[in-house]
Write a protein that holds these residues in place. Structure first.
Motif, PDB file in Angstrom:
ATOM      1  N   ASP A   3       1.163  -1.370  -0.036  1.00 53.81           N
ATOM      2  CA  ASP A   3      -0.370  -0.280   0.096  1.00 53.81           C
ATOM      3  C   ASP A   3       0.882   1.180   0.316  1.00 53.81           C
ATOM      4  O   ASP A   3       0.576   2.238  -0.240  1.00 53.81           O
ATOM      5  N   VAL A   4       1.796   1.144   0.971  1.00 53.88           N
ATOM      6  CA  VAL A   4       3.091   2.003   1.499  1.00 53.88           C
ATOM      7  C   VAL A   4       3.780   2.487  -0.694  1.00 53.88           C
ATOM      8  O   VAL A   4       3.615   3.380  -0.888  1.00 53.88           O
ATOM      9  N   ASP A   6       2.523   2.001  -3.232  1.00 50.74           N
ATOM     10  CA  ASP A   6       1.649   2.137  -4.274  1.00 50.74           C
ATOM     11  C   ASP A   6       0.951   3.842  -4.379  1.00 50.74           C
ATOM     12  O   ASP A   6       0.729   4.431  -4.758  1.00 50.74           O
ATOM     13  N   ALA A   7       0.658   3.732  -3.118  1.00 53.07           N
ATOM     14  CA  ALA A   7       0.467   4.952  -2.858  1.00 53.07           C
ATOM     15  C   ALA A   7       2.275   6.261  -3.104  1.00 53.07           C
ATOM     16  O   ALA A   7       1.545   7.440  -4.102  1.00 53.07           O
ATOM     17  N   GLU A   8       3.159   6.194  -3.179  1.00 53.94           N
ATOM     18  CA  GLU A   8       4.185   6.450  -3.301  1.00 53.94           C
ATOM     19  C   GLU A   8       4.573   6.755  -4.751  1.00 53.94           C
ATOM     20  O   GLU A   8       5.038   7.836  -5.173  1.00 53.94           O
ATOM     21  N   GLY A  10       1.701   6.428  -6.544  1.00 54.65           N
ATOM     22  CA  GLY A  10       0.109   7.716  -6.842  1.00 54.65           C
ATOM     23  C   GLY A  10       1.755   9.212  -7.369  1.00 54.65           C
ATOM     24  O   GLY A  10       0.883   9.667  -8.151  1.00 54.65           O
ATOM     25  N   LYS A  11       2.171   9.086  -5.847  1.00 50.78           N
ATOM     26  CA  LYS A  11       2.424  11.086  -6.033  1.00 50.78           C
ATOM     27  C   LYS A  11       3.421  11.300  -6.716  1.00 50.78           C
ATOM     28  O   LYS A  11       3.749  12.055  -7.585  1.00 50.78           O
ATOM     29  N   ASP A 153       8.167   5.547   5.160  1.00 53.18           N
ATOM     30  CA  ASP A 153       7.385   5.635   4.004  1.00 53.18           C
ATOM     31  C   ASP A 153       8.466   4.869   2.553  1.00 53.18           C
ATOM     32  O   ASP A 153       8.210   5.370   1.334  1.00 53.18           O
TER      33      ASP A 153
END
Length: 647
Positions: A3-4, A6-8, A10-11, A153
């Protein structure tokens, strides 16, 4: 962690998309400005047209630069100890308030991306590598320099990206190698441009990558000095140039001239290579003296008196008269074709005086106008033309070299140092194409001969005067617009000489033998002959060179024992850097190869491989000295740079 990650991802995708949006906006603005300038037409005063040309050139260069960087625009991010974030890419980008969005990889602020280590983090907390395809971010990899302070992260990985790249299926292109520079390479790339820098390293240590990045970096860091003359990259073969032709544009620079050794003489594109024995003779320094004697042998007075007829009057020309004219011309120390003007003037002067005396002896009174007419009669007389051309004929380099190769007696007189067998090796048919080994000899001959004057001094002076006026107008236009340093007066003046003809540095250099470069990069430098180094020395009189190679890989026999010997025809002063990290060859293979090279007395640079690999099954310790050793791959010690794309 997924999840981390994927979030990174996306950012970073959002930020990269924003960078591309900014790039698109800048492109559109520049294209609109360029069209506006072009619509201005070619009317108005000369100064106004000059200013429009300067502005158009500026916009065209910027548009071209932004179009060339679409692929892999951004590839790195630095997070500083104070939390500040800097993105690294192929060019620099700013927002509307001129705040930096993306740093050019060659900017000083970007150096930590390549030079930071765990021992010397240079204020960097995390270094992130971004992998992109088109405008999409496909992968991230982070390096944390303080293992006691790993952000939640961040995914800590180490050497994974490099090793994956090394083991992936290879293609025929060096697609993008900006983000794979290791610290020792980066230090060499950014080192002082003045003088001769020699980069020695074994196979797989990144010599070519260093050479190409250095060319791009110098064009960026010293763009004012190099903008007009450019950088010459000399490769060993056409396939080499095809291999790297996309690399330099991918680094954001196109002001680089790519040439093989067979392409360094305008009008000749030599691909054929002589047999080793022939190439060895042509490459010797003594060939410079041979060519010098060959030129002097074409400056010769007749052995006996010669009668010439001028408008019904016969003049007897003594050998001493021609000898005096030859000495007078030789004392100027000008090239053969240039000094011939002095020879002709001197000979015509004495012949005119002789004709005046004969005419006066018949009772005629000779005034200044009569003397000028008699001189013109002498100059245009066919017998006189034959006499002067026989004594001092204009020559081209091609003609001189062809005569040497096809006339054994001429070669024997010009080359007493060469053994008969060596002279026989140089023999060839008149119409045989020139080879790679002939190119430096043609260039040497051109230096000795000079240009044949076909336009006259008056026209040349007028052309030079107009060129100076164009440069002065361009300088004034640049000052009026406040764009100093963004476009050069010389490049702007080039556009005035022939309206609409926009020649690149490569195009201008291709037709100008006397072109000199601001910096020269030579790959596989261990293969160059002394005569080839003499040619390159003329192309780079400032002695600003980057020379990369490996003496242990030299195909020449006998090979140079060190770089002092190899570069003897170029310089006796140079800086030597060694590349010690091998990114391509597994450690087991590298150890075997180095042990054999050392046994054979080759001058190698020991390297440390980042890949382990398997020891060859045919390894015989008693024969090769490759007995049991540690099978562990090399790992960096504390403070040492990690291998590959970055420290």
């Amino acid at each position: 962690m997924t999840d981390v990650a994927d979030a990174e991802l996306g950012k970073e995708q959002r930020y990269v998309s924003a960078l591309y949006s900014r790039l698109d906006v800048l492109r559109a603005e520049l294209v609109a400005e360029l069209e506006r300038v072009r619509r201005g037409g070619a009317t108005g005063t000369h100064q106004a047209r000059t200013e429009r040309d300067a502005m158009a050139r500026l916009f065209e260069d910027r548009v071209r630069r932004l179009r060339d960087v679409d692929e892999r625009l951004v590839f790195g991010r630095l997070q500083a100890d104070d939390g500040a974030v800097r993105y690294i890419g192929r060019i620099g980008l700013r927002d509307d308030e001129q705040q930096p969005l993306l740093l050019d990889w060659r900017a000083p602020q970007s150096s930590a991306f390549y030079q930071a280590t765990a021992a010397t983090p240079l204020g960097v907390r995390v270094r992130r590598h971004l992998t992109t395809r088109g405008r999409d971010v496909t992968a991230l990899e982070d390096e944390v320099f303080d293992p006691e302070d790993i952000p939640e992260d961040v995914t800590l990985t180490g050497e994974t990206a490099l090793l994956a790249a090394l083991t992936a299926q290879r293609t025929g292109r060096m697609h993008d190698i900006v983000s794979t520079i290791q610290a020792e390479q980066d230090r060499i790339i950014r080192s002082e441009a003045r003088g001769v820098l020699v980069v020695q390293g074994g196979p797989g240590t990144g010599k070519t990558a260093v050479a190409l990045h250095r060319a791009a970096y110098l064009l960026y860091a010293q763009k004012e000095r190099l903008a007009r003359n450019g950088v010459l990259v000399v490769g060993p073969s056409r396939s080499f140039l095809e291999y790297i032709e996309q690399v330099l544009p991918s680094l954001g620079e196109t002001g680089v001239v790519l040439r093989t050794l067979g392409q360094l003489y305008p009008g000749v594109d030599a691909a054929a290579v002589d047999p080793p024995a022939v190439a060895g003779v042509k490459g010797r320094t003594v060939m410079a003296a041979v060519l010098r004697r060959a030129v002097l042998a074409r400056q010769i007075a007749p052995e006996r008196a010669v009668d010439v007829e001028v408008n019904g009057v016969t003049l007897t020309v003594q050998p001493a008269l021609i000898q005096r004219a030859i000495r007078h011309a030789q004392q100027t120390r000008k090239p053969h074709n240039v000094a011939r003007v002095t020879f002709v003037k001197s000979a015509l002067g004495e012949l005119t005086a002789q004709l005046v005396d004969q005419v006066a002896a018949r009772g005629s009174t000779i005034d200044d106008e009569d003397r000028r007419m008699l001189r013109e009669d002498i100059r245009t007389a066919q017998d006189v033309k034959v006499l002067l051309n026989t004594a001092w004929l204009p020559l081209t380099p091609e003609k001189l070299l062809g005569d040497l190769y096809t006339r054994p007696d001429y070669l024997a007189r010009s080359a007493p140092e060469l053994r008969p067998r060596d002279r026989e090796l140089l023999a060839r048919p008149r119409r045989a194409p020139f080879t790679v080994g002939d190119v430096p000899l043609l260039d040497e001959a051109a230096e000795l001969l000079g240009e044949i004057d076909t336009t006259g001094d008056a026209r040349a002076q007028a052309r030079d005067a107009q060129r100076q006026r164009d440069i002065e107008n361009a300088e004034q236009a640049i000052a009026n617009m406040g764009v100093e340093g963004l476009v050069s007066a010389e490049s702007l003046a080039d556009g005035f000489a022939e309206e609409g003809a926009r020649l690149t540095t490569a195009e201008r250099a291709a037709v100008d033998r006397t072109w000199t470069y601001g910096h020269i990069v030579v790959d596989e430098a261990q293969e160059l002959t002394p005569m080839q180094w003499r040619l390159l020395r003329r192309r780079g009189p400032l002695r600003s060179f980057t020379v990369v190679g490996d003496l242990a890989q030299s195909a020449a026999l006998p090979a140079a024992s060190d770089w002092t010997e190899a570069l003897g025809a170029l310089t006796d002063a140079f800086r030597l850097e060694r590349l010690s990290v091998n990114y391509r060859t597994p450690q087991a293979i590298a150890e075997l190869a180095e042990s054999r090279a050392l046994r054979d007395g080759l001058p190698i640079t020991p390297s440390r491989s980042v890949r382990e690999g398997s020891r060859p099954s045919s390894c015989a310790p008693r024969r090769t000295g490759c007995g049991p050793r540690s099978s562990r791959p090399w790992r960096p010690t504390a403070g040492a740079p990690t291998a590959g794309r970055s420290p």
